[in-house]
Design a protein around this motif. Structure first.
Motif, mmCIF file in Angstrom:
data_model
loop_
_atom_site.group_PDB
_atom_site.id
_atom_site.type_symbol
_atom_site.label_atom_id
_atom_site.label_comp_id
_atom_site.label_asym_id
_atom_site.label_seq_id
_atom_site.Cartn_x
_atom_site.Cartn_y
_atom_site.Cartn_z
ATOM 1 N N SER A 276 47.367 33.552 42.746
ATOM 2 C CA SER A 276 46.600 33.358 43.989
ATOM 3 C C SER A 276 46.590 34.627 44.827
ATOM 4 O O SER A 276 45.558 35.025 45.367
ATOM 5 N N PHE A 277 47.766 35.270 44.922
ATOM 6 C CA PHE A 277 47.859 36.527 45.667
ATOM 7 C C PHE A 277 46.925 37.580 45.063
ATOM 8 O O PHE A 277 46.178 38.253 45.780
ATOM 9 N N LEU A 278 46.981 37.741 43.741
ATOM 10 C CA LEU A 278 46.136 38.749 43.086
ATOM 11 C C LEU A 278 44.654 38.457 43.276
ATOM 12 O O LEU A 278 43.864 39.367 43.532
ATOM 13 N N ALA A 279 44.274 37.198 43.143
ATOM 14 C CA ALA A 279 42.867 36.828 43.318
ATOM 15 C C ALA A 279 42.401 37.140 44.737
ATOM 16 O O ALA A 279 41.300 37.681 44.936
ATOM 17 N N ASP A 280 43.218 36.823 45.720
ATOM 18 C CA ASP A 280 42.860 37.131 47.113
ATOM 19 C C ASP A 280 42.830 38.636 47.355
ATOM 20 O O ASP A 280 41.900 39.163 47.968
ATOM 21 N N TYR A 281 43.839 39.332 46.867
ATOM 22 C CA TYR A 281 43.954 40.776 47.088
ATOM 23 C C TYR A 281 42.763 41.531 46.486
ATOM 24 O O TYR A 281 42.232 42.456 47.095
ATOM 25 N N TYR A 282 42.352 41.139 45.287
ATOM 26 C CA TYR A 282 41.251 41.831 44.615
ATOM 27 C C TYR A 282 39.893 41.172 44.841
ATOM 28 O O TYR A 282 38.895 41.594 44.255
ATOM 29 N N GLY A 283 39.841 40.138 45.671
ATOM 30 C CA GLY A 283 38.571 39.485 45.993
ATOM 31 C C GLY A 283 37.932 38.787 44.810
ATOM 32 O O GLY A 283 36.707 38.771 44.675
ATOM 33 N N LEU B 18 41.730 36.930 29.836
ATOM 34 C CA LEU B 18 42.103 36.839 28.428
ATOM 35 C C LEU B 18 43.523 36.300 28.346
ATOM 36 O O LEU B 18 44.455 36.898 28.895
ATOM 37 N N VAL B 19 43.681 35.155 27.702
ATOM 38 C CA VAL B 19 44.992 34.498 27.597
ATOM 39 C C VAL B 19 45.238 34.089 26.148
ATOM 40 O O VAL B 19 44.306 33.945 25.365
ATOM 41 N N PRO B 20 46.508 33.883 25.773
ATOM 42 C CA PRO B 20 46.791 33.434 24.403
ATOM 43 C C PRO B 20 46.274 32.023 24.177
ATOM 44 O O PRO B 20 46.192 31.229 25.111
ATOM 45 N N ASP B 21 45.963 31.700 22.937
ATOM 46 C CA ASP B 21 45.323 30.406 22.661
ATOM 47 C C ASP B 21 46.272 29.211 22.646
ATOM 48 O O ASP B 21 45.860 28.107 22.342
ATOM 49 N N PHE C 205 44.557 26.061 36.423
ATOM 50 C CA PHE C 205 44.701 26.882 37.624
ATOM 51 C C PHE C 205 43.942 28.199 37.479
ATOM 52 O O PHE C 205 43.225 28.619 38.391
ATOM 53 N N ILE C 206 44.097 28.871 36.347
ATOM 54 C CA ILE C 206 43.409 30.146 36.121
ATOM 55 C C ILE C 206 41.896 29.952 36.165
ATOM 56 O O ILE C 206 41.165 30.801 36.671
ATOM 57 N N SER C 207 41.423 28.816 35.661
ATOM 58 C CA SER C 207 39.971 28.570 35.619
ATOM 59 C C SER C 207 39.365 28.395 37.009
ATOM 60 O O SER C 207 38.148 28.410 37.144
ATOM 61 N N ARG C 208 40.179 28.260 38.045
ATOM 62 C CA ARG C 208 39.649 28.235 39.414
ATOM 63 C C ARG C 208 39.056 29.580 39.798
ATOM 64 O O ARG C 208 38.176 29.662 40.643
ATOM 65 N N TYR C 209 39.584 30.649 39.205
ATOM 66 C CA TYR C 209 39.185 32.004 39.562
ATOM 67 C C TYR C 209 38.416 32.739 38.468
ATOM 68 O O TYR C 209 37.618 33.618 38.764
ATOM 69 N N PHE C 210 38.706 32.418 37.204
ATOM 70 C CA PHE C 210 38.203 33.213 36.080
ATOM 71 C C PHE C 210 37.516 32.344 35.029
ATOM 72 O O PHE C 210 37.817 31.165 34.892
ATOM 73 N N GLN C 211 36.646 32.990 34.242
ATOM 74 C CA GLN C 211 36.201 32.415 32.975
ATOM 75 C C GLN C 211 37.319 32.738 31.977
ATOM 76 O O GLN C 211 37.815 33.862 31.952
#
Length: 143
Positions: free
Chosen positions: A39-46, A55-58, A67-73
């Protein structure tokens, strides 16, 4: 004779539980959860609106994927049957998709050779975020 069997956290081995002269044990050097740090990183980098790729392991934790899908594809790199990283898949996905966030994680430890680190540096941009997930590692303060 009756015995009580219970699990108790080893108090003194927890970095946030006891006072220490070592500055690395100060609370301001730690996030209390992975979600807090992301959450901090997403806010910090907009980062918002799923415009960026992660990119995450399968085999990553389903709750964290939500949670990650709230911010990223989300795209995945493959893991071999012995839980090691399929490095061919890892580098292929980075080269093709240019993810903004890369989560380096392997149940048995994630490591890259010096040549692979150079290859990774050539593939990413200056605004790439790489997270080494230490969920199953002990922090080595000498590194």
């Amino acid at each position: 004779m009756n015995k009580i069997i219970a699990f108790s956290k080893p108090f003194f081995s927890q970095p946030l539980c006891r006072k220490s002269k070592n500055n690395l044990f100060k609370k301001n050097y730690f996030f209390l959860s992975f979600a807090d740090s992301l959450s901090f990183l997403a806010d910090y980098y907009g980062i918002k609106n799923k415009k960026e790729i992660a990119l995450v392991p399968d085999f990553y934790c389903p709750d964290m994927l939500i949670f990650i899908s709230r911010y990223f594809q989300i795209i995945f790199y493959k893991i071999n049957e012995d839980f090691t990283i399929d490095k061919e898949s890892y580098f292929k996905e980075i080269k093709e998709k240019k993810p903004r966030l890369i989560i380096n994680y392997s149940f048995l430890g994630f490591s890259l050779s010096d040549d692979e680190i150079k290859q990774l540096i050539d593939l990413i941009s200056n605004d790439s975020i790489i997270i080494d997930d230490y969920a199953h590692r002990i922090i080595n303060f000498t590194d």
